[in-house]
Design an enzyme around this catalytic site. Structure first.
Site, short mmCIF file in Angstrom:
data_model
loop_
_atom_site.label_atom_id
_atom_site.label_comp_id
_atom_site.label_asym_id
_atom_site.label_seq_id
_atom_site.Cartn_x
_atom_site.Cartn_y
_atom_site.Cartn_z
N LYS A 22 0.85 -1.21 0.00
CA LYS A 22 0.00 0.00 0.00
C LYS A 22 0.88 1.25 0.00
CE LYS A 22 -1.69 1.55 4.03
NZ LYS A 22 -1.39 2.97 4.35
N ASN A 23 1.90 1.26 0.87
CA ASN A 23 2.68 2.49 1.05
C ASN A 23 3.71 2.74 -0.05
OD1 ASN A 23 1.14 3.00 3.24
ND2 ASN A 23 2.68 2.41 4.76
N ARG A 93 -4.67 10.71 4.51
CA ARG A 93 -3.59 11.68 4.69
C ARG A 93 -2.57 11.61 3.56
NH1 ARG A 93 -1.84 13.69 8.19
NH2 ARG A 93 0.29 13.05 7.76
N CYS A 117 -4.48 12.20 12.94
CA CYS A 117 -5.25 10.95 12.89
C CYS A 117 -5.07 10.28 14.25
CB CYS A 117 -4.79 10.07 11.75
SG CYS A 117 -3.20 9.33 12.05
N ARG A 122 0.69 14.23 13.03
CA ARG A 122 1.08 14.00 11.63
C ARG A 122 1.30 15.32 10.87
NH1 ARG A 122 -0.75 8.83 10.41
NH2 ARG A 122 0.80 8.78 8.74
N ASP A 306 4.95 0.26 12.03
CA ASP A 306 3.71 -0.36 11.53
C ASP A 306 3.57 -1.81 11.97
OD1 ASP A 306 3.60 1.40 8.34
OD2 ASP A 306 3.16 2.01 10.39
N VAL A 328 8.27 6.54 17.12
CA VAL A 328 7.98 7.31 15.90
C VAL A 328 6.75 8.19 16.05
CG1 VAL A 328 7.44 7.16 13.44
CG2 VAL A 328 9.11 5.58 14.43
N ARG A 398 -8.70 -0.41 4.58
CA ARG A 398 -7.84 0.60 3.94
C ARG A 398 -6.47 0.01 3.62
NH1 ARG A 398 -7.11 5.91 7.10
NH2 ARG A 398 -5.66 6.05 5.37
C1 EPZ Z 1 4.38 6.81 6.46
O1 EPZ Z 1 3.61 7.81 7.06
C2 EPZ Z 1 3.44 5.62 6.30
N1 EPZ Z 1 2.32 5.99 5.43
C3 EPZ Z 1 2.93 5.18 7.68
O2 EPZ Z 1 2.12 4.03 7.50
C4 EPZ Z 1 4.13 4.81 8.55
O3 EPZ Z 1 3.67 4.47 9.84
C5 EPZ Z 1 5.10 6.01 8.63
O4 EPZ Z 1 5.48 6.42 7.30
C6 EPZ Z 1 6.36 5.68 9.42
O5 EPZ Z 1 7.02 4.59 8.83
C7 EPZ Z 1 2.53 6.03 4.09
O6 EPZ Z 1 3.62 5.78 3.61
C8 EPZ Z 1 1.35 6.38 3.25
P1 EPZ Z 1 6.42 10.04 8.64
P2 EPZ Z 1 4.20 9.32 7.13
O7 EPZ Z 1 6.31 11.34 7.90
O8 EPZ Z 1 5.09 9.56 5.97
C9 EPZ Z 1 7.00 13.40 11.90
C10 EPZ Z 1 0.27 2.65 7.78
O9 EPZ Z 1 -0.15 2.08 8.77
N2 EPZ Z 1 6.86 14.37 10.80
O10 EPZ Z 1 7.56 9.13 8.30
O11 EPZ Z 1 3.06 10.23 7.37
C11 EPZ Z 1 5.71 12.66 12.18
O12 EPZ Z 1 4.90 13.38 13.07
C12 EPZ Z 1 0.75 4.08 7.88
O13 EPZ Z 1 0.38 2.15 6.63
C13 EPZ Z 1 7.02 15.72 11.07
O14 EPZ Z 1 7.28 16.12 12.22
O15 EPZ Z 1 5.08 9.24 8.44
C14 EPZ Z 1 6.19 11.36 12.80
O16 EPZ Z 1 6.42 11.55 14.18
C15 EPZ Z 1 0.50 4.63 9.26
N3 EPZ Z 1 6.91 16.62 10.05
C16 EPZ Z 1 7.54 11.11 12.10
O17 EPZ Z 1 7.89 12.36 11.48
C17 EPZ Z 1 6.63 16.24 8.77
O18 EPZ Z 1 6.57 17.11 7.87
C18 EPZ Z 1 7.49 10.05 11.02
O19 EPZ Z 1 6.39 10.34 10.19
C19 EPZ Z 1 6.46 14.86 8.51
C20 EPZ Z 1 6.58 13.95 9.54
#
Ligand code: EPZ
Length: 419
Positions: A22-23, A93, A117, A122, A306, A328, A398
């Protein structure tokens, strides 16, 4: 509200195939916006989030056709809009992933600011800061990200936090920028690498994906390409954990062992016999109860966030005490109160769950709160006496393709209630 009813039983025993990730699929679909030529994507999982993304691309003016094998053909020849509306973004998102491609191809993007969420706030500040550094003018007001740019300019961007979609958004934007872009502190997830593979097939010049520094040389245009999506490592891991916590044997085909080394290491620590081939992984507990394990989530290649909820479920029925530390996201223990309703002995101390294993859980009505939490409840129910009903399973749909059919193939007693 759709529900799943799972009757706990004996060990799982069987084989399933992993679907496409998916990702990886979501950013790759958005990458089609970067070119006026078609992108043919295969091994696409049949998921709600994919349908939502296809709908969003259609609203932007792309032609989408889906073949009988559920391959998706996207042709964004003439974009008629550059707006990702709130009613779509609030359900997914990952819609933020159209921001970089629209800016790079179209010079404008209006994307609803994704809300938080269940698992955390996020924010997308790193996405926005990077695009601003590439020359975009971005205003965030009234719940919308309003972005404009001439041709984006290559530059060096140090991302202050490792962000998967942040890395993906900026990498996509950089493919059409003027000059070289260097992304430092980049995410190393396999889905980032799969997106880079797809972009290279489209003519992008990218190197270093899979490491913390990615270099992109901008080109004037991208061309038609075909891409097969990488297997889903989280779906794979979820089925393997189900095999371990039921003390059974599960083989996952059409997957790739190298995608989830950290998870396989923990399953071996739990006592599983893990065997692998080029495109399959098998765990076998030989009827033994798993030993409790301790995990700490962190960006790839460390233990994936995840898979955190699934390991809480495993530890809930393991022999001993295991700790699960979430580093995370700030609120990713929503599954804990639900597992406690099933008799799990879990206490939370800050970002660590201390799990004291019980031989069996007890069935109880429980509620899904986010994608991976709901998967942990379903697999925990496999090791609970009686019938457990999991509510709000739209979260599951989803991210897991045909979860009840796949679990039934492994011997689980599971049915969908359209109550
Ligand atoms: C991706 O989300 C995945 N989703 C998530 O999978 C996964 O849990 C996550 O990466 C971590 O591996 C998709 O790829 C569609 P991040 P993402 O930006 O990119 C902070 C699932 O279950 N952050 O890597 O949104 C954030 O708050 C989903 O399939 C900022 O501060 O996650 C978090 O603490 C859930 N500012 C950390 O970084 C930003 O601009 C990691 O988030 C962006 C992120």
């Amino acid at each position: 509200m759709k529900k799943l009813a799972i009757t706990g039983g004996g060990p799982l025993d069987g084989e399933v195939r992993a679907s496409g990730a998916k990702n990886a699929t979501l950013p790759i679909l958005c990458a089609a916006l970067l070119s006026d030529q078609p992108l043919d994507i295969s091994n696409v999982p049949h998921l709600e989030d994919v349908t939502t993304t296809n709908r969003l691309l259609g609203q932007l003016g792309a032609d989408i056709t889906i073949d009988e094998k559920y391959g998706v053909h996207v042709h964004a020849q003439n974009l008629t809009s550059h707006e990702a509306p709130y009613e779509l973004v609030k359900t997914m998102r990952a819609s933020i992933l159209v921001l970089g491609p629209l800016l790079a191809r179209h010079g404008a993007a209006r994307v609803a600011l994704p809300g938080g969420c269940a698992i955390g706030a996020r924010p997308v500040d790193i996405h926005i800061a990077g695009l601003r550094k590439m020359g975009a003018t971005i205003d965030v007001e009234a719940g919308f990200i309003d972005a404009k740019a001439g041709r984006l300019q290559g530059t060096r961007i140090v991302m202050e936090t490792v962000t998967v979609t942040g890395t993906e958004n900026l990498m996509m934007a950089a493919t059409l920028a003027q000059g070289e872009t260097v992304l430092e502190n980049a995410a190393r997830e396999p889905e980032v690498v799969d997106l880079a593979d797809c972009l290279r097939a489209m003519g992008a010049q990218i190197e270093g994906d899979g490491t913390t520094t990615i270099r992109i040389q901008g080109v004037d245009a991208l061309h038609a390409a075909k891409h097969r999506v990488v297997p889903d490592r989280i779906e794979t891991g979820t089925f393997l954990v189900a095999g371990v916590l039921t003390q059974g044997r599960v083989k996952v085909r059409d997957t790739r062992p190298s995608l989830l080394d950290a998870v396989l290491g923990k399953l071996e620590t739990a006592g599983a016999e893990v065997s692998t081939g080029d495109d399959w992984i098998e765990v076998n507990m030989h009827g033994q109860r798993p030993r409790a394990v301790s995990v700490h989530t962190a960006p790839h290649p460390a233990f994936p966030t995840d898979m955190q909820a699934q390991f809480c479920a495993l530890n809930a029925v393991a022999d001993g005490v295991g700790t699960v530390t979430e580093n995370v996201f700030e609120n990713r223990f929503m599954h804990v109160p639900e597992l406690q309703r099933m008799g799990a002995d879990i206490s939370l101390e800050g970002n660590t769950a201390i799990v004291r294993g019980q031989p069996r859980l007890k069935s109880a009505p429980v509620m899904a709160t986010d994608l991976r939490a709901s998967a942990s409840l379903v697999i925990a129910a496999l090791a609970a006496d009686g019938e457990t009903v999991v509510d709000r399973i739209y979260h599951i749909d989803r991210g897991y393709e045909c979860i009840e059919e796949k679990l039934a193939q492994l011997g689980a007693k599971i049915r969908r209630l359209n109550a």
